[in-house]
Design an enzyme around this catalytic site. Structure first.
Site, PDB file in Angstrom:
ATOM      1  CB  CYS A  86      -0.978  -0.049   1.184  1.00  0.00           C
ATOM      2  SG  CYS A  86      -2.409   1.034   0.993  1.00  0.00           S
ATOM      3  CG  HIS A 194      -3.135  -3.804   3.503  1.00  0.00           C
ATOM      4  ND1 HIS A 194      -2.163  -3.080   4.177  1.00  0.00           N
ATOM      5  CD2 HIS A 194      -3.872  -2.894   2.824  1.00  0.00           C
ATOM      6  CE1 HIS A 194      -2.319  -1.789   3.913  1.00  0.00           C
ATOM      7  NE2 HIS A 194      -3.353  -1.658   3.091  1.00  0.00           N
ATOM      8  CD  GLU A 196      -0.133  -5.609   5.748  1.00  0.00           C
ATOM      9  OE1 GLU A 196      -0.623  -4.460   5.782  1.00  0.00           O
ATOM     10  OE2 GLU A 196       0.163  -6.184   4.680  1.00  0.00           O
TER      11      GLU A 196
END
EC number: 6.3.5.3
Length: 227
Positions: A86, A194, A196
């Site tokens: 991002c 994302h 994560e």
């Protein structure tokens, strides 16, 4: 394996990155502040999402001049894995570590929801634990994720297999549905979704975990360390 999680003023996904590396993978991880001048001793570098320096001027434009970025560029040149997610992707673009640029989402609205990603290249150090063509669910959260590059750059990305992830249903107007690309050397990955935030079923899904596992797998193999 030891991960560095770079923290800029305005980063807000640094804890998620740390959690993925430390708690889910069981590897070493440390936060590294933007004004640090060394990344010695780290095996991989993670640039998290957020709003570095308030996204003033352009997303990633100010963060690109942080002292730590000289070391990130050096680490990239040395072949270490660099992952920018991002805002981290936007910083990598501004730093010239990846080609192209980001524009505002086509809708001019902030988008925050899970999206389907297709793995276009599973022969990178970030994607070897996926199958080519596999569709994974990863959340996005951005206002400027509309990737753009010129025709020459696009042709080069395709020819070199640098387009790693594409959107199943394009949420932001990104050129050719591009969601993530690597550099020519293959050790720098930038992506808007994302991973994560998708490393544990408790978070809504674990499709992002294989990306981090791929990094560790490649590092262990290259260092002849058995898991």
């Amino acid at each position: 394996m030891k991960f560095a999680v770079i923290v800029f003023p305005g980063s807000n996904c640094d804890v998620d990155m740390y959690h993925a590396a430390k708690d889910e993978l069981g590897e070493e991880a440390e936060y590294v502040w933007h004004d640090a001048v060394s990344l010695e001793g780290y095996d991989a570098i993670l640039l998290p999402g957020g709003f570095s320096f308030g996204d003033y001027l352009r997303t990633g434009a100010i963060a690109r001049f942080s002292p730590i970025m000289k070391e990130v560029i050096k680490a990239a040149q040395d072949g270490k894995p660099i992952l920018g997610v991002c805002n981290g992707f936007q910083v990598l673009l501004e730093a010239g570590l990846l080609p192209g640029a980001m524009r505002r989402n086509e809708s001019l609205k902030f988008i925050c929801r899970p999206v389907g990603l297709r793995v276009e290249n599973n022969e990178t150090m970030f994607t070897s634990s996926y199958e080519k063509g596999e569709v994974i669910q990863i959340p996005v959260a951005h206002g400027e994720g509309n990737y753009y590059c010129d025709e020459t750059t696009l042709a080069s990305l395709k020819e070199n297999g640098q387009i790693v992830f594409t959107y199943e249903n394009n949420p932001n107007g990104s050129l050719e549905n591009i969601a993530g690309i690597v550099n020519e050397q293959g050790n720098v990955l930038g992506m808007m979704p994302h991973p994560e935030r998708a490393v544990d079923p408790l978070l809504g899904g674990a499709d992002g975990l294989n990306l981090f596992k791929s990094i560790v797998k490649q590092w262990r193999e290259s260092h002849a360390v058995k898991a």
